[in-house]
Design a protein around this motif. Structure first.
Motif, PDB file in Angstrom:
ATOM      1  N   ARG A  91      75.148  18.054 -28.349  1.00 38.44           N
ATOM      2  CA  ARG A  91      76.336  17.859 -27.531  1.00 38.44           C
ATOM      3  C   ARG A  91      76.027  16.983 -26.327  1.00 38.44           C
ATOM      4  NH1 ARG A  91      78.144  24.023 -26.960  1.00 38.44           N
ATOM      5  NH2 ARG A  91      79.035  24.318 -29.005  1.00 38.44           N
ATOM      6  N   LEU A  92      76.962  16.125 -26.012  1.00 37.24           N
ATOM      7  CA  LEU A  92      76.867  15.357 -24.777  1.00 37.24           C
ATOM      8  C   LEU A  92      77.403  16.197 -23.627  1.00 37.24           C
ATOM      9  CD1 LEU A  92      76.402  12.772 -23.148  1.00 37.24           C
ATOM     10  CD2 LEU A  92      78.636  11.958 -23.957  1.00 37.24           C
ATOM     11  N   TRP A  93      78.490  16.924 -23.877  1.00 38.49           N
ATOM     12  CA  TRP A  93      79.175  17.699 -22.841  1.00 38.49           C
ATOM     13  C   TRP A  93      78.991  19.199 -23.047  1.00 38.49           C
ATOM     14  CZ3 TRP A  93      80.877  14.625 -19.135  1.00 38.49           C
ATOM     15  CH2 TRP A  93      81.240  13.317 -19.444  1.00 38.49           C
ATOM     16  N   GLN A  94      79.082  19.927 -21.950  1.00 33.90           N
ATOM     17  CA  GLN A  94      79.125  21.391 -22.054  1.00 33.90           C
ATOM     18  C   GLN A  94      80.369  21.780 -22.830  1.00 33.90           C
ATOM     19  OE1 GLN A  94      78.917  23.181 -18.178  1.00 33.90           O
ATOM     20  NE2 GLN A  94      76.790  22.599 -17.883  1.00 33.90           N
ATOM     21  N   ARG A  95      80.314  22.934 -23.451  1.00 36.91           N
ATOM     22  CA  ARG A  95      81.375  23.403 -24.338  1.00 36.91           C
ATOM     23  C   ARG A  95      82.737  23.433 -23.643  1.00 36.91           C
ATOM     24  NH1 ARG A  95      83.480  28.156 -24.354  1.00 36.91           N
ATOM     25  NH2 ARG A  95      84.643  28.898 -26.126  1.00 36.91           N
ATOM     26  N   ASN A  96      82.797  23.872 -22.447  1.00 37.06           N
ATOM     27  CA  ASN A  96      84.062  24.048 -21.758  1.00 37.06           C
ATOM     28  C   ASN A  96      84.215  23.009 -20.667  1.00 37.06           C
ATOM     29  OD1 ASN A  96      86.509  25.387 -21.259  1.00 37.06           O
ATOM     30  ND2 ASN A  96      85.558  27.377 -21.528  1.00 37.06           N
ATOM     31  N   THR A 139      86.746  19.005 -14.186  1.00 37.16           N
ATOM     32  CA  THR A 139      85.333  18.677 -14.051  1.00 37.16           C
ATOM     33  C   THR A 139      84.681  18.910 -15.394  1.00 37.16           C
ATOM     34  OG1 THR A 139      85.287  19.327 -11.728  1.00 37.16           O
ATOM     35  CG2 THR A 139      83.168  19.238 -12.871  1.00 37.16           C
ATOM     36  N   LEU A 140      83.991  17.888 -15.908  1.00 35.89           N
ATOM     37  CA  LEU A 140      83.249  17.981 -17.164  1.00 35.89           C
ATOM     38  C   LEU A 140      81.782  17.741 -16.845  1.00 35.89           C
ATOM     39  CD1 LEU A 140      86.178  16.667 -17.759  1.00 35.89           C
ATOM     40  CD2 LEU A 140      85.229  16.169 -19.960  1.00 35.89           C
ATOM     41  N   CYS A 141      80.913  18.614 -17.363  1.00 36.39           N
ATOM     42  CA  CYS A 141      79.471  18.509 -17.101  1.00 36.39           C
ATOM     43  C   CYS A 141      78.725  18.188 -18.393  1.00 36.39           C
ATOM     44  CB  CYS A 141      78.928  19.823 -16.544  1.00 36.39           C
ATOM     45  SG  CYS A 141      79.639  20.257 -14.952  1.00 36.39           S
ATOM     46  N   THR A 142      77.644  17.436 -18.255  1.00 34.01           N
ATOM     47  CA  THR A 142      76.819  17.145 -19.423  1.00 34.01           C
ATOM     48  C   THR A 142      76.119  18.416 -19.878  1.00 34.01           C
ATOM     49  OG1 THR A 142      74.918  16.532 -18.061  1.00 34.01           O
ATOM     50  CG2 THR A 142      76.391  14.752 -18.769  1.00 34.01           C
ATOM     51  N   GLN A 143      75.834  18.481 -21.160  1.00 32.09           N
ATOM     52  CA  GLN A 143      75.080  19.602 -21.714  1.00 32.09           C
ATOM     53  C   GLN A 143      73.705  19.628 -21.051  1.00 32.09           C
ATOM     54  OE1 GLN A 143      76.339  21.755 -23.830  1.00 32.09           O
ATOM     55  NE2 GLN A 143      74.514  22.956 -24.150  1.00 32.09           N
ATOM     56  N   GLY A 144      73.316  20.770 -20.566  1.00 35.34           N
ATOM     57  CA  GLY A 144      72.024  20.906 -19.915  1.00 35.34           C
ATOM     58  C   GLY A 144      71.958  20.216 -18.567  1.00 35.34           C
TER      59      GLY A 144
END
Length: 173
Positions: free
Chosen positions: A131-136, A29-34
């Motif tokens: 960033r488009l994505w959260q770091r992890n 699962t990848l989440c967008t930053q913010g």
């Protein structure tokens, strides 16, 4: 006296001691930053991708083209995150280097972020903060067929449960 900078103490999400180049299926699962909803919206229980969402889908579908011995299985792009199954296949050729799950995810995040930056400049996509994505990213090692089927069902049904999803902005208010 000399000041020593200390990195923030970030807890790893990875299973300690596990080799993430091992053949197998991984649910990520990848989440967008913010948690910004950038990829489209849910309408009547179905995800309707916008232009950015289609760009994300295109790069996700290109993973097997970029990485030999890597395949993708079920996936869904949600308004602010992506769920997908990445399969690292067994490699018989001893001269071929195993690819890691992290390198696949890193490549995907880099490609989508770079194209998003161009979209901000050229197409007026919403600007973002570095960033488009959260770091992890979150991952789960799929260990058997029963688990694989349960996760596939979760992915397919995810848009239907958007109103209950913790990633849905209605829960942040």
């Amino acid at each position: 006296m000399r000041y020593r900078f200390r990195k923030p103490n970030r807890r790893s999400l990875r299973l300690k001691g596990y080799d993430y180049t091992s053949p197998g299926a991984y649910f990520v699962t990848l989440c967008t930053q913010g948690r910004l909803c950038l990829f489209g919206e849910i309408k009547e229980g179905a995800m309707c991708l916008n232009e950015i969402g289609h760009m994300i889908e295109r790069w996700w579908l290109s993973i097997p083209e970029r990485f030999e011995h890597v395949d993708i299985d079920a996936f869904v792009i949600m308004p602010n995150h992506l769920h997908g199954i990445i399969v690292l296949e067994a490699i018989i050729d001893e001269h071929f280097r195993h690819v890691s799950l992290a390198s696949v995810v890193r490549w995907f995040k880099t490609k989508t972020t770079n194209e998003y930056i161009q979209g901000v400049k050229q197409k007026g996509w919403p600007p973002f903060d570095r960033r488009l994505w959260q770091r992890n990213y979150w991952e789960h090692i799929i260990r058997n067929d029963r688990s694989l089927e349960r996760i596939r069902r979760y992915i397919v049904e995810n848009p239907l449960r958007w109103h209950l999803d913790r990633e849905n902005p209605i829960y942040w208010k």
